[in-house]
Design a protein around this motif. Structure first.
Motif, PDB file in Angstrom:
ATOM      1  N   MET A  98     -57.921 -40.728 -25.095  1.00  0.00           N
ATOM      2  CA  MET A  98     -58.437 -39.673 -25.941  1.00  0.00           C
ATOM      3  C   MET A  98     -57.448 -38.505 -25.948  1.00  0.00           C
ATOM      4  SD  MET A  98     -61.009 -38.858 -27.749  1.00  0.00           S
ATOM      5  CE  MET A  98     -61.798 -37.485 -28.473  1.00  0.00           C
ATOM      6  N   GLN A  99     -57.079 -38.077 -27.126  1.00  0.00           N
ATOM      7  CA  GLN A  99     -56.131 -36.980 -27.259  1.00  0.00           C
ATOM      8  C   GLN A  99     -56.835 -35.650 -26.991  1.00  0.00           C
ATOM      9  OE1 GLN A  99     -54.489 -36.041 -31.219  1.00  0.00           O
ATOM     10  NE2 GLN A  99     -52.559 -36.789 -30.398  1.00  0.00           N
ATOM     11  N   ASN A 100     -56.122 -34.713 -26.337  1.00  0.00           N
ATOM     12  CA  ASN A 100     -56.663 -33.380 -26.088  1.00  0.00           C
ATOM     13  C   ASN A 100     -55.500 -32.399 -25.977  1.00  0.00           C
ATOM     14  OD1 ASN A 100     -55.636 -33.453 -23.369  1.00  0.00           O
ATOM     15  ND2 ASN A 100     -57.391 -34.729 -22.826  1.00  0.00           N
ATOM     16  N   PHE A 101     -55.816 -31.148 -25.606  1.00  0.00           N
ATOM     17  CA  PHE A 101     -54.776 -30.123 -25.531  1.00  0.00           C
ATOM     18  C   PHE A 101     -53.652 -30.516 -24.571  1.00  0.00           C
ATOM     19  CE2 PHE A 101     -53.036 -26.339 -23.439  1.00  0.00           C
ATOM     20  CZ  PHE A 101     -52.434 -25.748 -24.535  1.00  0.00           C
ATOM     21  N   LYS A 102     -54.000 -31.115 -23.462  1.00  0.00           N
ATOM     22  CA  LYS A 102     -53.002 -31.423 -22.435  1.00  0.00           C
ATOM     23  C   LYS A 102     -52.085 -32.585 -22.794  1.00  0.00           C
ATOM     24  CE  LYS A 102     -55.577 -29.483 -18.653  1.00  0.00           C
ATOM     25  NZ  LYS A 102     -56.310 -29.698 -17.431  1.00  0.00           N
ATOM     26  N   ASN A 103     -52.542 -33.487 -23.666  1.00  0.00           N
ATOM     27  CA  ASN A 103     -51.715 -34.668 -23.939  1.00  0.00           C
ATOM     28  C   ASN A 103     -51.364 -34.834 -25.420  1.00  0.00           C
ATOM     29  OD1 ASN A 103     -53.996 -35.712 -25.198  1.00  0.00           O
ATOM     30  ND2 ASN A 103     -54.352 -37.309 -23.700  1.00  0.00           N
ATOM     31  N   HIS A 104     -51.538 -33.789 -26.238  1.00  0.00           N
ATOM     32  CA  HIS A 104     -51.318 -33.958 -27.678  1.00  0.00           C
ATOM     33  C   HIS A 104     -49.850 -33.876 -28.105  1.00  0.00           C
ATOM     34  CE1 HIS A 104     -50.979 -29.594 -27.777  1.00  0.00           C
ATOM     35  NE2 HIS A 104     -50.542 -29.695 -29.019  1.00  0.00           N
ATOM     36  N   ALA A 105     -48.992 -33.309 -27.265  1.00  0.00           N
ATOM     37  CA  ALA A 105     -47.567 -33.241 -27.616  1.00  0.00           C
ATOM     38  C   ALA A 105     -47.003 -34.660 -27.648  1.00  0.00           C
ATOM     39  CB  ALA A 105     -46.817 -32.397 -26.600  1.00  0.00           C
ATOM     40  N   ARG A 106     -46.141 -34.899 -28.634  1.00  0.00           N
ATOM     41  CA  ARG A 106     -45.593 -36.244 -28.792  1.00  0.00           C
ATOM     42  C   ARG A 106     -44.077 -36.224 -28.705  1.00  0.00           C
ATOM     43  NH1 ARG A 106     -47.719 -39.938 -33.133  1.00  0.00           N
ATOM     44  NH2 ARG A 106     -46.353 -41.213 -31.914  1.00  0.00           N
ATOM     45  N   TYR A 107     -43.560 -37.271 -28.120  1.00  0.00           N
ATOM     46  CA  TYR A 107     -42.119 -37.490 -28.090  1.00  0.00           C
ATOM     47  C   TYR A 107     -41.844 -38.838 -28.717  1.00  0.00           C
ATOM     48  CZ  TYR A 107     -41.864 -33.602 -24.874  1.00  0.00           C
ATOM     49  OH  TYR A 107     -41.956 -32.363 -24.314  1.00  0.00           O
ATOM     50  N   TYR A 108     -40.804 -38.874 -29.534  1.00  0.00           N
ATOM     51  CA  TYR A 108     -40.361 -40.123 -30.116  1.00  0.00           C
ATOM     52  C   TYR A 108     -39.144 -40.540 -29.298  1.00  0.00           C
ATOM     53  CZ  TYR A 108     -38.944 -43.558 -33.576  1.00  0.00           C
ATOM     54  OH  TYR A 108     -38.598 -44.723 -34.203  1.00  0.00           O
ATOM     55  N   PRO A 109     -39.288 -41.527 -28.409  1.00  0.00           N
ATOM     56  CA  PRO A 109     -38.226 -41.846 -27.440  1.00  0.00           C
ATOM     57  C   PRO A 109     -36.841 -42.042 -28.046  1.00  0.00           C
ATOM     58  CG  PRO A 109     -40.210 -43.048 -26.893  1.00  0.00           C
ATOM     59  CD  PRO A 109     -40.458 -42.385 -28.230  1.00  0.00           C
ATOM     60  N   LEU A 110     -36.740 -42.772 -29.147  1.00  0.00           N
ATOM     61  CA  LEU A 110     -35.426 -43.016 -29.733  1.00  0.00           C
ATOM     62  C   LEU A 110     -34.758 -41.701 -30.145  1.00  0.00           C
ATOM     63  CD1 LEU A 110     -33.339 -45.128 -30.578  1.00  0.00           C
ATOM     64  CD2 LEU A 110     -34.478 -45.241 -32.792  1.00  0.00           C
ATOM     65  N   HIS A 111     -35.530 -40.791 -30.703  1.00  0.00           N
ATOM     66  CA  HIS A 111     -34.980 -39.501 -31.131  1.00  0.00           C
ATOM     67  C   HIS A 111     -34.722 -38.589 -29.927  1.00  0.00           C
ATOM     68  CE1 HIS A 111     -34.415 -35.798 -33.411  1.00  0.00           C
ATOM     69  NE2 HIS A 111     -35.248 -35.234 -32.560  1.00  0.00           N
ATOM     70  N   HIS A 112     -35.766 -38.371 -29.114  1.00  0.00           N
ATOM     71  CA  HIS A 112     -35.688 -37.375 -28.051  1.00  0.00           C
ATOM     72  C   HIS A 112     -34.848 -37.804 -26.849  1.00  0.00           C
ATOM     73  CE1 HIS A 112     -39.283 -35.756 -30.151  1.00  0.00           C
ATOM     74  NE2 HIS A 112     -38.714 -34.627 -29.823  1.00  0.00           N
ATOM     75  N   PHE A 113     -34.839 -39.081 -26.546  1.00  0.00           N
ATOM     76  CA  PHE A 113     -34.201 -39.516 -25.303  1.00  0.00           C
ATOM     77  C   PHE A 113     -32.970 -40.397 -25.494  1.00  0.00           C
ATOM     78  CE2 PHE A 113     -38.829 -39.088 -24.371  1.00  0.00           C
ATOM     79  CZ  PHE A 113     -38.733 -37.873 -23.716  1.00  0.00           C
ATOM     80  N   VAL A 114     -32.642 -40.756 -26.744  1.00  0.00           N
ATOM     81  CA  VAL A 114     -31.455 -41.582 -26.979  1.00  0.00           C
ATOM     82  C   VAL A 114     -30.498 -40.876 -27.955  1.00  0.00           C
ATOM     83  CG1 VAL A 114     -30.572 -43.809 -27.793  1.00  0.00           C
ATOM     84  CG2 VAL A 114     -32.726 -43.725 -26.515  1.00  0.00           C
ATOM     85  N   ILE A 115     -30.912 -40.738 -29.210  1.00  0.00           N
ATOM     86  CA  ILE A 115     -30.012 -40.201 -30.250  1.00  0.00           C
ATOM     87  C   ILE A 115     -29.546 -38.782 -29.927  1.00  0.00           C
ATOM     88  CG2 ILE A 115     -29.823 -39.573 -32.696  1.00  0.00           C
ATOM     89  CD1 ILE A 115     -30.025 -42.525 -32.490  1.00  0.00           C
TER      90      ILE A 115
ATOM     91  N   ALA B 276     -52.862 -25.772 -35.703  1.00  0.00           N
ATOM     92  CA  ALA B 276     -53.722 -25.881 -34.516  1.00  0.00           C
ATOM     93  C   ALA B 276     -55.164 -26.172 -34.910  1.00  0.00           C
ATOM     94  CB  ALA B 276     -53.643 -24.589 -33.703  1.00  0.00           C
ATOM     95  N   LEU B 277     -55.645 -25.535 -35.974  1.00  0.00           N
ATOM     96  CA  LEU B 277     -57.020 -25.756 -36.433  1.00  0.00           C
ATOM     97  C   LEU B 277     -57.232 -27.185 -36.907  1.00  0.00           C
ATOM     98  CD1 LEU B 277     -57.516 -22.390 -38.306  1.00  0.00           C
ATOM     99  CD2 LEU B 277     -58.936 -23.205 -36.402  1.00  0.00           C
ATOM    100  N   ARG B 278     -56.178 -27.852 -37.280  1.00  0.00           N
ATOM    101  CA  ARG B 278     -56.254 -29.228 -37.761  1.00  0.00           C
ATOM    102  C   ARG B 278     -56.887 -30.147 -36.720  1.00  0.00           C
ATOM    103  NH1 ARG B 278     -56.541 -33.751 -37.305  1.00  0.00           N
ATOM    104  NH2 ARG B 278     -55.558 -35.421 -38.386  1.00  0.00           N
ATOM    105  N   PHE B 279     -56.753 -29.794 -35.446  1.00  0.00           N
ATOM    106  CA  PHE B 279     -57.287 -30.621 -34.375  1.00  0.00           C
ATOM    107  C   PHE B 279     -58.780 -30.411 -34.129  1.00  0.00           C
ATOM    108  CE2 PHE B 279     -52.725 -30.346 -33.307  1.00  0.00           C
ATOM    109  CZ  PHE B 279     -52.430 -31.690 -33.234  1.00  0.00           C
ATOM    110  N   ALA B 280     -59.362 -29.383 -34.726  1.00  0.00           N
ATOM    111  CA  ALA B 280     -60.788 -29.098 -34.520  1.00  0.00           C
ATOM    112  C   ALA B 280     -61.646 -30.060 -35.329  1.00  0.00           C
ATOM    113  CB  ALA B 280     -61.099 -27.664 -34.914  1.00  0.00           C
ATOM    114  N   ALA B 281     -62.702 -30.551 -34.705  1.00  0.00           N
ATOM    115  CA  ALA B 281     -63.657 -31.418 -35.399  1.00  0.00           C
ATOM    116  C   ALA B 281     -64.440 -30.584 -36.415  1.00  0.00           C
ATOM    117  CB  ALA B 281     -64.592 -32.070 -34.398  1.00  0.00           C
ATOM    118  N   ILE B 282     -65.086 -31.251 -37.341  1.00  0.00           N
ATOM    119  CA  ILE B 282     -65.778 -30.593 -38.448  1.00  0.00           C
ATOM    120  C   ILE B 282     -66.753 -29.523 -37.975  1.00  0.00           C
ATOM    121  CG2 ILE B 282     -67.467 -31.008 -40.294  1.00  0.00           C
ATOM    122  CD1 ILE B 282     -65.998 -33.631 -40.843  1.00  0.00           C
ATOM    123  N   GLU B 283     -67.568 -29.823 -36.964  1.00  0.00           N
ATOM    124  CA  GLU B 283     -68.608 -28.898 -36.541  1.00  0.00           C
ATOM    125  C   GLU B 283     -68.076 -27.591 -35.949  1.00  0.00           C
ATOM    126  OE1 GLU B 283     -67.847 -31.782 -33.169  1.00  0.00           O
ATOM    127  OE2 GLU B 283     -68.272 -32.029 -35.299  1.00  0.00           O
TER     128      GLU B 283
END
Length: 145
Positions: A1-18, A105-112
């Motif tokens: 489940m995605q949340n504030f602590k784990n929502h950042a994303r890394y694309y390995p090929l871009h961030h760690f290779v290229i 940031a608001l994009r992550f908020a559920a409808i309610e």
């Protein structure tokens, strides 16, 4: 489940290779140019390599910038649609009072919780981090750039 602590994303090929490899090539080219200047030989070839290294370092950065700008436009459109569906009104007036980072940031908020959190973001001038930390029911987005 995605949340504030784990929502950042890394694309390995871009961030760690290229990106690291292009940085290594740039540093290597600068070092070789310095050495060529010191001994007075092969300067033009090392300038050629340096230009290539600069071009190579800009390519992944530019492609990332283009992708993020496109993603930002899509998020704006998504938020306009969500706001209209919830209120029956245009998002235009509210959007003027929000920074892009707040909208993202608001994009992550559920409808309610979207509208109350949006009101808080405007009135309390919440930062994007504060908005994300306030979200109780996180709406996942695993397809971000």
């Amino acid at each position: 489940m995605q949340n504030f602590k784990n929502h950042a994303r890394y694309y390995p090929l871009h961030h760690f290779v290229i990106t690291p490899l292009t940085l290594v090539y740039l540093i290597w080219s600068l070092t070789n140019l310095g050495e060529a200047i010191r001994i007075g030989e092969g300067i033009s070839m090392e300038i050629y390599h340096l230009i290539g290294a600069i071009i190579l370092i800009l390519l992944p950065l530019l492609s990332r910038i283009y992708a993020l700008k496109n993603q930002d436009r899509i998020i704006r459109l998504e938020m306009r649609q969500r706001y209209f569906e919830l209120t029956g009104k245009s998002f235009q007036e509210t959007e003027k009072n929000l920074r892009l980072s707040q909208i993202i940031a608001l994009r992550f908020a559920a409808i309610e919780e979207l509208l109350p959190l949006m009101d808080r973001a405007v009135t309390e001038k919440l930062s994007a981090k504060e908005i994300k930390q306030s979200i109780q029911n996180w709406q996942e987005d695993k397809r971000r750039v």
